[in-house]
Design a protein around this motif. Structure first.
Motif, PDB file in Angstrom:
ATOM      1  N   GLY A  44       0.818  -1.211   0.000  1.00 36.17           N
ATOM      2  CA  GLY A  44       0.000   0.000   0.000  1.00 36.17           C
ATOM      3  C   GLY A  44       0.843   1.248   0.000  1.00 36.17           C
ATOM      4  O   GLY A  44       0.619   2.153  -0.801  1.00 36.17           O
ATOM      5  N   SER A  47       2.510   1.706  -3.426  1.00 33.93           N
ATOM      6  CA  SER A  47       1.713   2.265  -4.513  1.00 33.93           C
ATOM      7  C   SER A  47       1.313   3.700  -4.215  1.00 33.93           C
ATOM      8  O   SER A  47       1.204   4.520  -5.128  1.00 33.93           O
ATOM      9  N   LEU A  48       1.156   4.004  -2.935  1.00 33.67           N
ATOM     10  CA  LEU A  48       0.863   5.381  -2.548  1.00 33.67           C
ATOM     11  C   LEU A  48       1.979   6.309  -3.022  1.00 33.67           C
ATOM     12  O   LEU A  48       1.741   7.360  -3.617  1.00 33.67           O
ATOM     13  N   TYR A  51       2.153   6.434  -7.064  1.00 33.48           N
ATOM     14  CA  TYR A  51       1.175   7.198  -7.834  1.00 33.48           C
ATOM     15  C   TYR A  51       1.118   8.653  -7.420  1.00 33.48           C
ATOM     16  O   TYR A  51       0.851   9.516  -8.234  1.00 33.48           O
ATOM     17  N   ALA A  99      -1.376  10.280   5.318  1.00 36.62           N
ATOM     18  CA  ALA A  99      -2.407   9.475   4.653  1.00 36.62           C
ATOM     19  C   ALA A  99      -2.199   7.998   4.947  1.00 36.62           C
ATOM     20  O   ALA A  99      -3.144   7.250   5.195  1.00 36.62           O
ATOM     21  N   GLN A 102      -3.387   7.269   8.458  1.00 37.24           N
ATOM     22  CA  GLN A 102      -4.847   7.208   8.551  1.00 37.24           C
ATOM     23  C   GLN A 102      -5.407   5.970   7.882  1.00 37.24           C
ATOM     24  O   GLN A 102      -6.391   5.404   8.322  1.00 37.24           O
ATOM     25  N   GLY A 103      -4.759   5.607   6.794  1.00 35.57           N
ATOM     26  CA  GLY A 103      -5.281   4.472   6.048  1.00 35.57           C
ATOM     27  C   GLY A 103      -4.966   3.144   6.695  1.00 35.57           C
ATOM     28  O   GLY A 103      -5.763   2.230   6.673  1.00 35.57           O
ATOM     29  N   SER A 104      -3.794   3.021   7.286  1.00 37.34           N
ATOM     30  CA  SER A 104      -3.380   1.683   7.691  1.00 37.34           C
ATOM     31  C   SER A 104      -3.000   1.569   9.150  1.00 37.34           C
ATOM     32  O   SER A 104      -2.779   0.475   9.645  1.00 37.34           O
TER      33      SER A 104
ATOM     34  N   THR B  69     -10.148   4.884  10.558  1.00 32.87           N
ATOM     35  CA  THR B  69      -9.245   4.361   9.559  1.00 32.87           C
ATOM     36  C   THR B  69      -9.907   4.517   8.206  1.00 32.87           C
ATOM     37  O   THR B  69     -11.043   4.104   8.021  1.00 32.87           O
ATOM     38  N   THR B  70      -9.208   5.135   7.313  1.00 33.79           N
ATOM     39  CA  THR B  70      -9.779   5.347   5.987  1.00 33.79           C
ATOM     40  C   THR B  70      -8.873   4.691   4.950  1.00 33.79           C
ATOM     41  O   THR B  70      -8.007   5.341   4.382  1.00 33.79           O
ATOM     42  N   PRO B  71      -9.085   3.396   4.743  1.00 27.65           N
ATOM     43  CA  PRO B  71      -8.229   2.671   3.815  1.00 27.65           C
ATOM     44  C   PRO B  71      -8.283   3.236   2.397  1.00 27.65           C
ATOM     45  O   PRO B  71      -7.337   3.088   1.637  1.00 27.65           O
ATOM     46  N   LEU B  73      -7.899   6.087   1.307  1.00 23.55           N
ATOM     47  CA  LEU B  73      -6.798   7.004   1.034  1.00 23.55           C
ATOM     48  C   LEU B  73      -5.646   6.296   0.325  1.00 23.55           C
ATOM     49  O   LEU B  73      -4.959   6.870  -0.504  1.00 23.55           O
ATOM     50  N   ILE B  74      -5.441   5.055   0.701  1.00 26.39           N
ATOM     51  CA  ILE B  74      -4.329   4.321   0.123  1.00 26.39           C
ATOM     52  C   ILE B  74      -4.788   3.423  -1.009  1.00 26.39           C
ATOM     53  O   ILE B  74      -4.193   3.380  -2.073  1.00 26.39           O
ATOM     54  N   PHE B  77      -4.981   3.882  -4.947  1.00 26.52           N
ATOM     55  CA  PHE B  77      -3.834   3.831  -5.852  1.00 26.52           C
ATOM     56  C   PHE B  77      -3.371   2.418  -6.151  1.00 26.52           C
ATOM     57  O   PHE B  77      -2.469   2.205  -6.936  1.00 26.52           O
ATOM     58  N   VAL B  78      -3.978   1.456  -5.487  1.00 29.59           N
ATOM     59  CA  VAL B  78      -3.490   0.087  -5.644  1.00 29.59           C
ATOM     60  C   VAL B  78      -4.054  -0.543  -6.912  1.00 29.59           C
ATOM     61  O   VAL B  78      -5.242  -0.445  -7.192  1.00 29.59           O
ATOM     62  N   TYR B 253      -7.947  -2.292   6.818  1.00 33.54           N
ATOM     63  CA  TYR B 253      -7.043  -1.883   5.755  1.00 33.54           C
ATOM     64  C   TYR B 253      -6.483  -3.100   5.027  1.00 33.54           C
ATOM     65  O   TYR B 253      -6.439  -3.153   3.803  1.00 33.54           O
TER      66      TYR B 253
END
Lengths: 122, 266
Positions: A44, A47-48, A51, A99, A102-104, B69-71, B73-74, B77-78, B253
């Motif tokens: 993750g 790729s973050l 991109y 980011a 927050q995401g992971s 948690t806001t997956p 966001l990531i 792009f995957v 996530y």
């Protein structure tokens, strides 16, 4: 997925075990599949960076004329990111890491992180 | 030199019941014993019950998901990387041979999980247990529930520094039941061959066919380049260390990213 989510833990302190409790995040060190799951996670970040990198971080660095661009290197939970040394670069990198947190849930350990500048910098 | 000598002695005497073995065991027990711990407010606790409570509290908090948690966001792009053929291979029914391989690959004498059976026990009595184990593993794989007891785990605290003072300086090692480890190992073994294609080339750890040293060489090369670099536009390298990386992985996530990569759900 059930493998991860059905865990319950008991902690051992000096040979005594505590009550079992159920966690709601985390993968276990000692579970054969953990390292692979962690790889998927770091994918993750990768790729973050990739991109976002093209849009607003610079592409990283290139060692030689014909060498490929390198923007980051990962080794499990350790990570080296290459970027331009400027205030913009820094804020953007910060935004990306925020980011990612927050995401992971991954948190950067600021004490153990370091920065290295190229020579001839003003 | 002394280290080498003790190594030789270890090879010669191993874990036979000698004074050498007992000295080693005693030494290890001494380094691992937790005498006192610093609390968040700075005070120290040293009684057994307080230590237990402190540790339990610390890890319950560490293993609790963060509020938001806001997956997305990531994961936006995957790119999907898992193909249909890969999924077919990953989801195929588990064979007895796979299960046997997974079990026999384990170190027979590693510390057992809460049920107290080591891998050696299962390996020795494989002919006896074979059918039961295979049936249990298969039932779980085919979507059946795993009894909560099977997935109980002991957390053992291993000091990461010489004289640890608070709990963050200990590394939690999980001791799982062997039965659970078989399931997990079977899954891991299946995942292994496809990793090469899924994980991007920047990541060099754990992927079969990639070497740690490759990354070291590349990093070294880059640093050399940075040192030599001329011109106005500067560049820099930021080394980042994730705090308690394993323990903080958010489940939602992980699930999102697996779906995004194209793993079949389930």
């Amino acid at each position: 997925m059930k493998c991860v989510e059905t865990v319950s833990f008991s902690i051992r302190v000096n040979g005594h075990f505590s009550e079992f409790f159920r966690p709601s995040r985390g993968i276990r060190q000692g579970d054969p599949i953990s390292s692979y799951l962690f790889l998927l996670c770091s994918e993750g970040l990768s790729s973050l960076l990739k991109y976002n990198g093209q849009q607003f971080l610079c592409r990283g660095i290139k060692v030689g004329m014909h060498a490929p661009w390198i923007s980051h290197l990962l080794f499990a939970d350790d990570c080296v990111i290459f970027t331009q040394a400027s205030a913009i670069g820094a804020t953007r990198l910060h935004a990306i890491l925020e980011a990612y947190r927050q995401g992971s849930g991954q948190l950067v350990n600021k004490n153990k992180s370091a920065i290295f500048f190229s020579s001839k910098l003003p | 030199m002394m280290k080498q000598r003790s190594r030789v002695q270890w090879l010669a005497e191993g874990d036979r019941n000698t004074s050498f073995f007992h000295a080693r065991a005693r030494e290890r027990a001494r380094t691992n014993k937790i005498v006192s711990l610093k609390k968040v407010d700075g005070s120290y606790v040293s009684s057994q019950s307080e230590l237990e409570a402190l540790a339990a509290d610390f890890y319950t908090r560490l293993f609790a998901a963060q509020e938001q948690t806001t997956p997305e966001l990531i994961t936006q792009f995957v790119q999907p990387k898992v193909t249909i053929t890969m999924n077919e291979r990953l989801c195929a029914p588990v064979t007895d041979i796979e299960i046997k391989n997974a079990l026999f690959m384990m170190q027979p004498n590693k510390s057992p999980g809460p049920d107290g059976f080591t891998a050696e026990f299962y390996i020795r009595h494989w002919s006896l247990f074979r059918n039961d184990i295979c049936r249990a593993v298969r039932r779980f794989m085919e979507g059946g529930d795993m009894p909560e007891v099977v997935n109980r785990t002991f957390l053992v605290l291993i000091p990461k520094v010489k004289q640890p003072q608070d709990l963050s300086q200990y590394g939690p090692i999980a001791l799982c039941n062997v039965l659970y480890k078989i399931v997990s190992k079977v899954l891991a073994l299946r995942l292994r061959p496809v990793l090469e294609e899924i994980i991007s080339e920047e990541q060099n750890a754990f992927v079969p066919g990639r070497l740690i040293s490759d990354n070291v060489i590349t990093a070294f090369e880059c640093v050399h380049y940075l040192k030599k670099k001329k011109g106005k536009s500067g560049a820099c390298a930021v080394k980042i260390d994730m705090a308690k990386a394993y323990d903080r992985v958010e489940w939602c996530y992980l699930r999102e990213i697996m779906v995004k990569l194209g793993f079949a759900p389930g």
